[in-house]
Structure formats: C-alpha cells, structure tokens
Design a protein around this motif. Structure first.
Motif, PDB file in Angstrom:
ATOM      1  N   THR A 101       0.903  -1.098  -0.086  1.00  0.00           N
ATOM      2  CA  THR A 101       0.010   0.002   0.114  1.00  0.00           C
ATOM      3  C   THR A 101       1.108   1.152   0.013  1.00  0.00           C
ATOM      4  O   THR A 101       0.831   2.165   0.849  1.00  0.00           O
ATOM      5  N   GLY A 102       1.717   1.104  -0.913  1.00  0.00           N
ATOM      6  CA  GLY A 102       2.589   2.540  -1.060  1.00  0.00           C
ATOM      7  C   GLY A 102       3.507   2.657   0.261  1.00  0.00           C
ATOM      8  O   GLY A 102       3.736   1.669   0.921  1.00  0.00           O
ATOM      9  N   GLY A 103       3.536   3.821   0.680  1.00  0.00           N
ATOM     10  CA  GLY A 103       4.452   4.342   1.907  1.00  0.00           C
ATOM     11  C   GLY A 103       3.658   3.779   2.963  1.00  0.00           C
ATOM     12  O   GLY A 103       4.252   3.903   4.140  1.00  0.00           O
ATOM     13  N   ALA A 104       2.206   3.471   3.058  1.00  0.00           N
ATOM     14  CA  ALA A 104       1.579   2.866   4.278  1.00  0.00           C
ATOM     15  C   ALA A 104       1.856   1.247   4.337  1.00  0.00           C
ATOM     16  O   ALA A 104       1.385   0.450   5.315  1.00  0.00           O
ATOM     17  N   THR A 105       2.904   0.572   3.533  1.00  0.00           N
ATOM     18  CA  THR A 105       2.948  -0.633   3.253  1.00  0.00           C
ATOM     19  C   THR A 105       3.250  -1.559   4.846  1.00  0.00           C
ATOM     20  O   THR A 105       2.779  -2.280   4.986  1.00  0.00           O
TER      21      THR A 105
END
Lengths: 478, 197
Positions: A101-105
């Motif tokens: 999830t992008g930077g929220a990975t």
C-alpha cells in the motif's frame, strides 16, 4: 463516496487481545551494495529474537504465518520477492502473503498480522517489511515511484511523484500557512528536530546538526519545499512479532520486553487528490460539531474538505483506532507518537488529521514545544513527543519497512529500553557509525501508550497503530 | 533493423509488430574500494508496454480535436445523480452505473481557475515536459472534481483564470495533449503544435 453509512463507520473489533512481543530493525542507509535484501531481513529478525533472549531458530518455532510488506517490485526487478525472503528465512512451508500500500505498506502489514492473530487463525505471526531504493538511478527511481500515481492522468506529468504531492503542500502553505515567514520557519524547525534526533539513533542515516537557516537555504525541490524538508530514500528492513496472550506471555517470560497490546486501523482515499469530492469533516472524539463551522472565514480557501489540505485517510484511520482502544484525546492519552513525515508540511497536516491540533492550527504543536522530547520553551518533557527516531526525514524511509520501524521505535520507549538499544556502542560500531560524543538519552520517561502513523503518498492509504502497556489500558475489553 | 513497437486491434485482439524489447548484455558491478571484487550485476530492461484506455479512450481521442469530455451520472436512482466528473469517470463512483459522456469544452473555456499549483524543477526518467514544470490543478463551475494538468505560458497562482489549449498537431494521445494558459494569452504565444482547438 462522500457520505458514510453507520455500517461503514462501525468501530472495528478484535476478537481477542493481540500483543506486540518483540521487533527488530536492520541498519538503514541510502545504499547497501554489499547486502542482499535477505541479509537485512535476517538482521532484523535476529534482533527481534535477541530482545527476548531467544535465538532466531527458537523464535521461528513459534511463527505460524508471515506477512511481508514490500512496495515496489519493479525497483528490484523481482516479482514475488516475498517468496524469496520467506524461503531464505527458512519459514517454508508456512503460509505467507505480500502486502503493498505504497508508503503505508509497513503499517498495512501490521494491520494484516494483527487481524490474523485476533481472528484466532494464528497465535504468532511475523510481520516483516523491507525496501531497497538503491538499485536504479535517482531519475528512474522517481519515475518508478510516479508509477504509483494514476498512469493515464498523472504519471505522464513529469514522472515525479513529488509534483503530485507538492500541490497539496502549496495549498496548505497558502491557505493555512498564509505564506508567512513564521510558518516557513516552523516547517524548518521540524526538519531540524528530526535530523537532530536521528543523530542519536544508530539505525538512522540522516542524522545532522543543522539550523532552521540551513533548511530554509537548502535547494528548492518544489517551492516552498526544499531539500531538507523532504524524507530520505533508504534501504532497510524491519520486523515485528505479533501474538495472542498466551504466546506473548511465554515468549517474554523473564525478558525485558513486556507484551504490549496492539491495535491497527486503516483508511484510504482516492489516489488522485483532485478527485476528492467535498464532504463534512468527520469529527474525532475531542472535536465538537460546531468547531469547523467558520473555518472558511478564519482561513479563506479552506472551503473544500478534505480538498488538498487534509488527509481523509489519516482522519478515518484515527477515528477507527481511537474508538477501538478508547482514546478520546491523543495529546492527553498518548505519551509519544511516530508520524509519517514524508515532508515537513505533510507532518503538520497530519497533526490536524489526527486531532493533535484542530484543522488550521497544526503549527502550534511545534511552536508550543509539545512535540519535542524536551520542550525547548520550558525545559520540561514535551507533552507528546513525536518522531524521536528522526522519522522519515532523519532516520529512514525504506518504504515497506518504515511503518514497522516506527512501531519498533515506539515500543522501545514503552519497554523502557530506548537507551539500552540506541546507546549500545557495539551496535554503532557494527553499523560502521560513530556514536556522537554528545549522545543523549531520548527515552520518554514513563511512556505507557504510543501511536505510529503509516501513510502512502497523497494520503491514499493510512494506518494508525496504537501500542499500550496492558496495565495502562484506557478502555476495558478493548 | 529495429522498428518501433506498434499495436493495432483486429477482432478485439491485439496485433503486435516491431520490436517490443531490446536485449543488452549484463555488466558486472565491481567494488573499487576492495580490489574490484564482484558485488553485483546490471540487468538491462528495455520494454514497451501495451495499455488499453477502455471507456476513457473517447477523452484522449477528443483532446486532439480540441474537445474536453467529462462524464455525468444520469441514474435517477443514484443518491448523487447529476454529479459531473472531470477527470473522466467511466462509471459513477456511488451507484456504479455507466456515466453519460458529456462535452465540457465550453465550461472549461469559461470557468477554469487554478485551485492549487506547483512549480517543479526536477523530473523523473521518461519525462517530456520542459522544466521547470508548472503543475496546476483546475476547478470548474458545476464539476465535482478537479483536474490535474500543466500551465504552458506564464506563472501560476491560486485563483488565476486559465483556458485550455490542445496539441492538435502531432498529438501524443496522452494527457499531455491538454495544457492551459492564462485567459488573456494570444495564439502566437502558444507552444509548438498547440491551438485553442
């Protein structure tokens, strides 16, 4: 969706208490040509085992499933890298799945791990995240990151994600910052703080002793953002071990790690910020229905919510998380936070999304001194210290690992082990770094509750992870 | 002799011709601080992807004709019927019914103003825009969403009135065929290949 049903806003519930038992972090750096990714992951897992006085082999015997956070397959030209890491960690034939999830990975990886334990599917789960952004030239790296924007409507516009993000910064800068020099200076002070704290963190690769003038005079990336307002690009790995109560008790017996209760909630918002339709501001427990009625009068240009100034995903994930564990006011109920400071200005925006300050007044969290380990105005402990690790600006941003690094950092305070780990001279030497002569103990004294916010670019995905000492819960049966 | 990758569609299937990838040899990576010992390898990758615009194709086709198309939910049972979208949405995000394609060119020409902007000095690989790039986000009367694009003349500011220009000569059939200029811009100030439509 611009309205929400009561079913969609239902407070998430874990079916049984879930605990963070231990965590680990590798050395973080801009590049590591001498290491394969698996070496970093093993380094993080070995550290997690060491913190509970176990060997990696002993800890592995408890792991039932594995969740792997790795954002950018195309950076390494290795699809399904999770399978490679799982094999190298010797965890076959256990089930595993990759999260991105992008930077929220990193935060999303923890979200999945916690749910696996809460549901009863597993009693002990490995959440491991990593990224390496050193294996392509910077301009290609910018293109690859820009591929996370809408490929038809945004990516062709410069192939640089900073540009898509910075339009939000510009709007906030003009509407809420009023283009004031004093606001620009407050942004700079965030960078000074995060680079400064990173000096005392052996895992960090952005430690610097700088002044606000250094930040304000650094090269413009996208006005008003300058080079020292921006996060690092990093290589690194981080992991956490998530367990049910019985396993947590067994694994931590006679160790310095006390099992910590953990909750994770998530929110999302459209990848194209321009596609965000107007809506009423969802209120947090410490806000009142009439609080924002005259916001547009106080800050002309703020008529649209969330528009380009707020991150709805952060607000929604905070709303879920606070209701899950009973937080009514983050500044009162939490002892420290690690926030996703991709840019100094998005750090301020997030203070407001989380309810640390009302919309329009995020700068006060910095200017009051509340966000510091030691309030520079009073010399007393900061009310709610943020990013003691140095955050993404000072410590690291190895995308898939970042959200887990933040939780590791918060946990070291709650275990009262920050100084033991970060002050360990052998660790500094192992990482080839010089421990500063003026090294400071940044342990947040008496910390019992903390939160980490993991955030994907333009706020498309956000998670809030709350950790609490089980003897300091706010809500029974949370 | 190498030929650009080209694709057509026949019987709803792609027909590929030309070169879609080029093979280059791997190169060793050596550590100059350690007697040139081997640390890794380069993996050259030069590929052409194929991508369908699907229901959005009408938008990208019509830019080269000087038209901006959006879409509108006309489902009378939708809670938000009548909502107009630009960027184009094929389906209503609320009821998921197929939206009606509508011509928004006149609305864009008369009501466009800058909601926010960014002047960007750096770009990523494959960028074709001149630097510094002036990204603008544009709001329109009666449209629920905002459009991201770029300003080709002048300096952007929030609230500035702008009007669209189109790459009607040698179009790229991408979002780059649409750009914007301040409302008082004259034809002779436009970048090569662009017109007012």
């Amino acid at each position: 969706m611009i309205t929400f049903s009561h079913r969609q806003l239902k407070t998430p519930r874990l079916l049984r208490p879930v605990y963070l038992v231990t965590a680990g972090l590798s050395k973080c750096d801009r590049a590591m040509p001498d290491k394969r990714t698996e070496e970093l992951c093993i380094e993080a897992l070995a550290m997690a085992a060491k913190l509970i006085d176990r060997t990696p082999a002993e800890l592995k015997k408890y792991i039932h499933t594995a969740y792997y956070g790795h954002f950018a397959d195309h950076f390494g030209d290795q699809l399904l890298g999770e399978a490679v890491i799982h094999d190298r960690l010797g965890l076959d034939p256990l089930g595993n799945v990759g999260i991105k999830t992008g930077g929220a990975t990193g935060g999303s990886t923890l979200w999945e791990a916690v749910k696996a334990v809460a549901s009863g599917y597993s009693d002990c789960v490995l959440a491991m995240g990593w990224e390496r952004m050193d294996e392509v030239p910077t301009d290609e790296g910018n293109h690859l990151i820009a591929c996370a924007a809408d490929k038809d409507w945004e990516t062709p516009l410069g192939h640089i994600y900073t540009g898509y993000y910075a339009v939000m910064a510009q709007k906030y800068w003009q509407v809420f910052g009023r283009e004031e020099d004093s606001f620009r200076r407050t942004l700079a002070e965030i960078s000074v703080k995060h680079h400064g704290y990173a000096r005392f963190n052996p895992f960090a690769h952005g430690g610097m002793k700088i002044t606000a003038e250094d930040v304000i005079n650094s090269p413009v990336v996208a006005y008003p953002l300058r080079a020292l307002d921006c996060c690092l690009m990093s290589v690194g790995a981080a992991c956490a071990i998530i367990c049910d109560e019985d396993t947590a008790t067994e694994l931590t017996k006679n160790t310095r790690n006390k099992p910590l209760r953990i909750w994770v909630a998530a929110g999302s918002h459209t990848l194209r910020p321009a596609c965000r339709r107007n809506m009423e501001i969802p209120l947090l427990p410490n806000e009142s229905p009439d609080q924002y009625k005259d916001l547009a009068e106080r800050f002309p240009g703020s008529e649209r919510y969330p528009g380009f100034t707020g991150f709805l995903a952060a607000r929604i994930s905070a709303l879920y998380a606070y209701n899950m564990c009973g937080i009514t006011d983050p500044s009162e109920d939490l002892d420290l936070v690690e926030l996703h400071d991709a840019f100094t200005i998005s750090d301020i925006q997030t203070y407001e999304d989380l309810g640390i300050r009302p919309y329009g007044y995020g700068r006060d969290y910095v200017e009051s001194g509340d966000c510091y380990h030691t309030n520079p105005r009073t010399g007393q402990p900061g009310k709610l210290p943020s990013n003691i690790s140095g955050g993404l600006i000072g410590c690291m941003h190895a995308v898939g690992a970042t959200g887990i690094m933040q939780v590791f950092e918060v946990a070291t305070h709650l275990w009262n082990r920050w100084a033991e780990i970060h002050g360990d001279k052998a660790l500094w030497e192992k990482f080839g770094r010089q421990k500063p002569d003026d090294w400071q103990d940044l342990q947040v004294a008496g910390a019992r509750r903390g939160m980490a916010v993991s955030h994907a670019g333009v706020g498309s995905h956000v998670t809030c992870t709350v950790l609490m000492d089980p003897d300091s819960l706010i809500k029974e049966n949370a | 002799m190498s030929k650009f990758a080209q694709v057509t569609v026949k019987n709803n299937r792609y027909i590929f011709s030309g070169d879609f990838h080029h093979i280059c040899p791997n190169q060793p990576i050596r550590d100059l601080d350690n007697n040139g010992r081997l640390t890794g390898i380069t993996n050259p990758r030069d590929m052409t992807y194929v991508h369908s615009y699907g229901g959005e194709a009408v938008f990208f086709e019509n830019l080269s004709r000087g038209k901006i198309h959006g879409s509108r939910c006309d489902n009378p049972e939708c809670e938000f019927t009548g909502t107009v979208y630009l960027p184009f949405r094929i389906h209503c995000p609320d009821c998921l019914a197929k939206n009606t394609v509508i011509d928004l060119t006149d609305i864009c020409k008369t009501s466009a103003r800058i909601h926010t902007f960014m002047v960007c000095e750096r770009s990523g690989a494959f960028n074709t825009l001149a630097k510094p790039m002036k990204f603008i986000n544009i709001e329109f009367d009666g449209v629920a969403t905002i459009l991201m694009s770029y300003l080709s003349v002048g300096e952007p500011r929030i609230g500035m009135r702008v009007k669209p220009i189109f790459k009607t000569t040698d179009p790229t059939y991408t979002i780059l065929d649409l750009s914007w200029v301040p409302e008082d811009t004259q034809k002779n100030q436009l970048p090569p290949g662009f017109s007012f439509g």
